[in-house]
Design a protein around this motif. Sequence first.
Motif, PDB file in Angstrom:
ATOM      1  N   ASN A  66       0.847  -1.186   0.000  1.00 30.68           N
ATOM      2  CA  ASN A  66       0.000   0.000   0.000  1.00 30.68           C
ATOM      3  C   ASN A  66       0.882   1.235   0.000  1.00 30.68           C
ATOM      4  N   THR A  71      -2.530   1.045  -4.329  1.00 29.93           N
ATOM      5  CA  THR A  71      -1.972  -0.225  -3.864  1.00 29.93           C
ATOM      6  C   THR A  71      -1.262  -0.873  -5.043  1.00 29.93           C
ATOM      7  N   PHE A 103      -6.855   2.086  -1.192  1.00 22.35           N
ATOM      8  CA  PHE A 103      -6.317   1.107  -0.249  1.00 22.35           C
ATOM      9  C   PHE A 103      -6.979  -0.249  -0.444  1.00 22.35           C
ATOM     10  N   ASP A 105      -6.912  -4.075   1.486  1.00 21.93           N
ATOM     11  CA  ASP A 105      -6.466  -4.744   2.702  1.00 21.93           C
ATOM     12  C   ASP A 105      -5.548  -5.920   2.363  1.00 21.93           C
ATOM     13  N   ILE A 107      -4.754  -8.404   4.028  1.00 19.03           N
ATOM     14  CA  ILE A 107      -5.268  -9.695   4.484  1.00 19.03           C
ATOM     15  C   ILE A 107      -6.166 -10.299   3.414  1.00 19.03           C
ATOM     16  N   GLU A 108      -7.051  -9.477   2.828  1.00 21.80           N
ATOM     17  CA  GLU A 108      -7.939  -9.972   1.779  1.00 21.80           C
ATOM     18  C   GLU A 108      -7.175 -10.255   0.487  1.00 21.80           C
ATOM     19  N   TYR A 109      -6.209  -9.403   0.166  1.00 18.95           N
ATOM     20  CA  TYR A 109      -5.411  -9.551  -1.054  1.00 18.95           C
ATOM     21  C   TYR A 109      -4.036 -10.110  -0.698  1.00 18.95           C
TER      22      TYR A 109
END
Length: 193
Positions: A66, A71, A103, A105, A107-109
């Motif tokens: 990020n 991102t 932005f 996340d 964790i998700e990506y």
Amino acid sequence: MVRFYMFRKLFLGLILIFMVGCASVPASLQTTTKNPITDLHVITEHPTVMQHQEVRLGGIIASIKNEAKQTRIEIVALPLTSDGRPLLHSKPQGRFIANVPGFLDPIEYAKGRLLTVVGQYTGTEKGKVGQYDYTFPVVTVTGEQIWQVQQQIQMEAPMRFNRCIGFNCGFWGDDYFMPPFGIEGRVVDRVVM
């Protein structure tokens, strides 16, 4: 007998409708051009000619960072299906950078997830993969789709008999008998939304 054949045709028709519906590109991956570039090799072989062309590329996330207003995602490109899903167990086509506004996340990506992006190819960027110098194609992203990998059991039955002869006939006669033995199953990976 007539009811059985009518049911069979109806069942096959519904399966065809379902399969056609599954083959459409998700709204998040729609493009303004009819045939966006979907092969990273085309870009790497002609980087200046392909500049500012619309692309639909995807694969496995190698890293995510990020920055202040965007991102930056490094993706190991895989071939795509007609609806934009990365083809698992395919040979990678190379790597590219996807710059997504805003932005995302981490964790998700996360590294190892499957991602398809659409956008505009804007040029190349020098970087490294480990200690190796690498030239990354860069895509400014306008839409993205993250995918899940599900394991499913695929059942396979032996071929049915076209003509029924002897004691193997089922109650309905021709083309109905399917023996209870010989059915095999295997675990397959499916890419889903």
